[in-house]
Write a protein that holds these residues in place. Structure first.
Motif, short mmCIF file in Angstrom:
data_model
loop_
_atom_site.label_atom_id
_atom_site.label_comp_id
_atom_site.label_asym_id
_atom_site.label_seq_id
_atom_site.Cartn_x
_atom_site.Cartn_y
_atom_site.Cartn_z
N GLY A 67 0.79 -1.22 0.00
CA GLY A 67 0.00 0.00 0.00
C GLY A 67 0.82 1.27 0.00
N LYS A 68 2.14 1.14 0.20
CA LYS A 68 3.00 2.30 0.19
C LYS A 68 3.58 2.52 -1.22
CE LYS A 68 2.67 3.18 4.59
NZ LYS A 68 2.03 4.43 5.08
N PRO A 69 4.01 3.77 -1.51
CA PRO A 69 4.59 4.03 -2.84
C PRO A 69 6.02 3.51 -2.94
CG PRO A 69 4.60 6.04 -1.52
CD PRO A 69 3.85 5.00 -0.71
N ALA A 70 6.44 3.23 -4.16
CA ALA A 70 7.82 2.81 -4.44
C ALA A 70 8.21 3.35 -5.80
CB ALA A 70 7.95 1.30 -4.42
N THR A 71 9.47 3.76 -5.93
CA THR A 71 9.97 4.29 -7.20
C THR A 71 11.37 3.77 -7.47
OG1 THR A 71 8.67 6.33 -6.98
CG2 THR A 71 10.51 6.37 -8.53
N PHE A 72 11.56 3.22 -8.67
CA PHE A 72 12.89 2.88 -9.16
C PHE A 72 13.30 3.95 -10.16
CE2 PHE A 72 11.34 -1.52 -8.23
CZ PHE A 72 12.29 -1.83 -7.27
N SER A 73 14.58 4.30 -10.18
CA SER A 73 15.06 5.28 -11.16
C SER A 73 16.45 4.88 -11.64
CB SER A 73 15.09 6.69 -10.57
OG SER A 73 16.00 6.76 -9.50
N VAL A 74 16.79 5.36 -12.83
CA VAL A 74 18.09 5.07 -13.43
C VAL A 74 18.62 6.35 -14.06
CG1 VAL A 74 17.20 4.43 -15.70
CG2 VAL A 74 19.35 3.44 -14.91
N THR A 75 19.94 6.51 -14.04
CA THR A 75 20.59 7.61 -14.75
C THR A 75 21.57 7.01 -15.75
OG1 THR A 75 20.40 9.06 -12.83
CG2 THR A 75 21.95 9.71 -14.55
#
Length: 282
Positions: A145-153
């Motif tokens: 129920g919580k947010p999650a974010t993956f990111s790449v540079t």
């Protein structure tokens, strides 16, 4: 020399073909005499006959620029990137080994001699780079129920394209530098990677693991019971959540020692056993 019959020889606007050894013969009716030779040297300003050529290469390539020039020897050379001289680049060729992306730019060469200076046309070096990941996506552990974010540079010659995968399978529409979950569920748990592409190659990021922990939820609560003295009583609870679940039964607000399973059995109950029973699941 035709028409050169005076006591002076004047060469107006001397050219390279006028260089050489000159003498004069002086005559009268009795004899003639020849002077000592006079040497005429005509210094030529450098002239570029073959300009350095622009190039487009991949990063890591060996690049060579060259120039051909004529003029009075000796000629000297100084290569420049933009307006800055390149230390040690003083030959008619300039070799750049294993060029990085930062080598891209404008290159020219200044040719000098005693007569003057000539600067070549600019040669443009374009360095194309396959993608490379500079910041990897990070593994995360969150509650359901919580947010999650993956990111790449990533760096590389534009345009770059992105494709995220879960457990090796492409995620439809996941084509940006980030992959976001507004309210992650246990079904979202898995291994995530992103493939970055351009026209010169592709690279896949390191794997990032998403763990989604589920807080305990009571599926079947213990049921109230009425029994005669001497009977055996069993209370049970059914719960789900991220393993491993632990249990602690209580009577009223007090923990019951050793009562740490999903079932609580009371043997040979008496009136003193009567009361409120509950279980805390963690």
């Amino acid at each position: 020399v035709r028409d050169a019959t005076g006591s002076k020889l004047v060469i107006a606007e001397a050219q390279a073909e006028d260089k050489g050894s000159y003498t004069v013969v002086v005559k009268n009716e009795f004899s003639d005499v020849t002077s000592l030779p006079a040497i005429v040297r005509v210094n030529e300003v450098p002239s570029i006959t073959a300009q350095p050529q622009s190039q487009t290469v991949l990063v890591g390539t060996v690049v060579t620029f060259s120039v051909t020039a004529t003029g009075t020897e000796p000629l000297s050379y100084q290569w420049r990137k933009g307006t800055a001289s390149i230390p040690g680049a003083t030959k008619s060729t300039l070799t750049l080994p294993n060029v990085p992306a930062s080598a891209a730019g404008s290159y020219s060469v200044v040719v000098k001699n005693v007569a003057g200076t000539t600067t070549s046309a600019a040669a443009i070096l374009t360095v194309n780079e396959p993608p490379r990941v500079t910041v990897q996506p990070k593994s995360q552990t969150i509650l359901a129920g919580k947010p999650a974010t993956f990111s790449v540079t990533a760096l590389g010659t534009a345009p770059l394209s992105y494709q995220w995968r879960k457990d090796g399978s492409e995620i439809a529409g996941a084509t940006s530098t980030t992959l976001a979950f507004a309210s992650a569920q246990t079904t979202d748990a898995g291994i995530y990677t992103v493939t970055v592409k351009n026209e010169f190659g592709e690279v896949t990021s390191a794997a990032a693991i998403l763990k989604v922990n589920e807080a305990p939820v009571i599926v079947t609560a213990p049921q109230s019971q009425t029994v005669p003295p001497g009977a055996d009583v069993t209370f049970t609870v059914s719960a789900r959540g991220t393993p491993t679940l632990t249990y602690q039964w209580r009577k009223g607000t007090s923990n019951i020692s050793g009562a740490t399973s999903s079932a609580l059995t009371l043997r040979n109950v008496q009136t003193a056993h009567a009361g409120s029973y509950s279980v805390v699941v963690k």
